[in-house]
Each structure stands twice: as C-alpha cells, then as structure tokens.
Design an enzyme around this catalytic site. Structure first.
Site, PDB file in Angstrom:
ATOM      1  N   ARG A  50      -0.210   0.249   2.308  1.00 52.78           N
ATOM      2  CA  ARG A  50      -1.440  -1.116   2.257  1.00 52.78           C
ATOM      3  C   ARG A  50       0.190  -1.910   1.460  1.00 52.78           C
ATOM      4  O   ARG A  50      -0.466  -3.301   2.550  1.00 52.78           O
ATOM      5  CB  ARG A  50      -2.782  -1.147   1.191  1.00 52.78           C
ATOM      6  CG  ARG A  50      -3.447  -0.440   1.948  1.00 52.78           C
ATOM      7  CD  ARG A  50      -4.338   0.284   0.150  1.00 52.78           C
ATOM      8  NE  ARG A  50      -4.007   0.453  -0.569  1.00 52.78           N
ATOM      9  CZ  ARG A  50      -4.278   1.028  -2.155  1.00 52.78           C
ATOM     10  NH1 ARG A  50      -5.051   0.356  -1.972  1.00 52.78           N
ATOM     11  NH2 ARG A  50      -3.689   1.696  -2.659  1.00 52.78           N
ATOM     12  N   SER A  51       0.476  -1.542   0.776  1.00 58.72           N
ATOM     13  CA  SER A  51       1.789  -3.049   0.649  1.00 58.72           C
ATOM     14  C   SER A  51       2.331  -3.054   1.172  1.00 58.72           C
ATOM     15  O   SER A  51       2.453  -4.934   2.016  1.00 58.72           O
ATOM     16  CB  SER A  51       1.814  -3.065  -0.822  1.00 58.72           C
ATOM     17  OG  SER A  51       3.157  -1.610  -1.058  1.00 58.72           O
TER      18      SER A  51
ATOM     19  N   ASN B 227       3.623   2.054  -2.055  1.00 55.47           N
ATOM     20  CA  ASN B 227       4.291   1.528  -0.830  1.00 55.47           C
ATOM     21  C   ASN B 227       4.903   1.966   0.281  1.00 55.47           C
ATOM     22  O   ASN B 227       5.552   2.129   1.232  1.00 55.47           O
ATOM     23  CB  ASN B 227       5.028   0.869  -2.024  1.00 55.47           C
ATOM     24  CG  ASN B 227       6.512  -0.331  -1.555  1.00 55.47           C
ATOM     25  OD1 ASN B 227       7.568   0.087  -0.903  1.00 55.47           O
ATOM     26  ND2 ASN B 227       5.469  -0.939  -0.696  1.00 55.47           N
TER      27      ASN B 227
END
Ligand code: 4NP
Length: 154
Positions: A14-15, A11
């Site tokens: 990418r997210s 976290n």
C-alpha cells in the site's frame, strides 16, 4: 518543500503504491518541486524487498510510473524529517504512535481522512484485492493533494 512519508505495515504494497500514485499526481500538476515524497513500513518484515509483484502490476495497469523500491522500516528518529506521515489503517496509526512515542506536532493522518469516508485501506497482502486498494489510494491521494494545494496555496 512539503515532506511526506506514506506508511503501511510491510512497505511493499500500500505505501509504495500511494507514493507512486501521489508522485504521478504531483508531477501532472507540475508541483514536483514543492514536495519530497517517500514511503516506509512500521515493521521490518519485508526490509530490502521490492514492490509486491501484484502491486507493480496494478501500477502498470494504470500507467503509473514507478522505479526501484527498497522496502524499509520507519525509525523513531525520523519524526522531524517529515511534515506528514500518511498511514493506511488504524493499526499503522497505533504502531506509528508507539514508534514515535506520541505525535506532538500532529503529523500523522490516515489517507482516507482527507475524503468523506475516513475508513481503513484494507491490506491486499491479506485480501488479494489490489484493484480495490488502487481505487482507494487514488481517491485518498487526490483528496490529500487538493487539501495541500488549498492549505499551502500551491
Ligand atoms: P503492506 O502489506 O503493509 O500494504 O505492504 C503487507 C506486506 C507484508 C506483510 C504484511 C502486510 N507481512 O506480514 O510480511
């Protein structure tokens, strides 16, 4: 209100990139009132940390607004809080299935499932290729938004 949680491992790369890219797309279409959008990780490795500096640079490069981000881990009791969990890769998929102990309402999808090439989004934490990650996230989030616009007649 469609509630979406983007998921990766830490976290911090990418997210949250997917969260901010998707928020930007939604705002450009003036659909922000239809969505609640956030991101979380399957691990607690980076708990409390901000975006990875190279992820932030990549967003800046593409004029994607982002704000303060506090990395957090998804918890088992959050399954009912969201309509969609959009994971980055097959490993996130397996980890999330384990955290939720299954996916009885079929809420978990890989981001690139919405494109014509349902592959994993490589982890830039290991590849250092933030540029490729951005391109894949851009493609996936556009396809996801088109899917939702059609499905919910937005
Ligand atoms: P992300 O990348 O899942 O895209 O946020 C990673 C960040 C941190 C770690 C692994 C992946 N880590 O092991 O700390």
């Amino acid at each position: 209100m469609i509630k979406i949680c983007f998921i990766c491992l830490g976290n911090i790369c990418r997210s949250p990139m997917a969260e901010f890219v998707f928020k930007n797309l939604v705002t450009k279409e003036n659909l922000q009132n239809n969505f609640y959008i956030t991101s979380k990780g399957t691990s607690n490795e980076e708990q409390g940390n901000h975006l990875h500096p190279q992820a932030a640079l990549e967003l800046k490069k593409h004029n994607i607004p982002y704000n303060f981000h506090f990395a957090s881990q998804i918890m088992a009791n959050e399954y009912n809080d969201f309509d969609y969990f959009i994971v980055m890769d097959s490993s996130n998929y397996r980890n999330l299935q384990r955290i939720f102990q299954n996916d009885k309402n079929k809420k978990i999808f890989k981001l690139l499932d919405f494109t014509d090439n349902s592959k994993d989004i490589a982890d830039p934490w290991y590849t250092s290729n933030f540029d490729l990650t951005y391109k894949e996230i851009e493609k996936g989030t556009k396809a996801l938004l088109n899917h939702l616009i059609t499905k919910y007649k937005l």
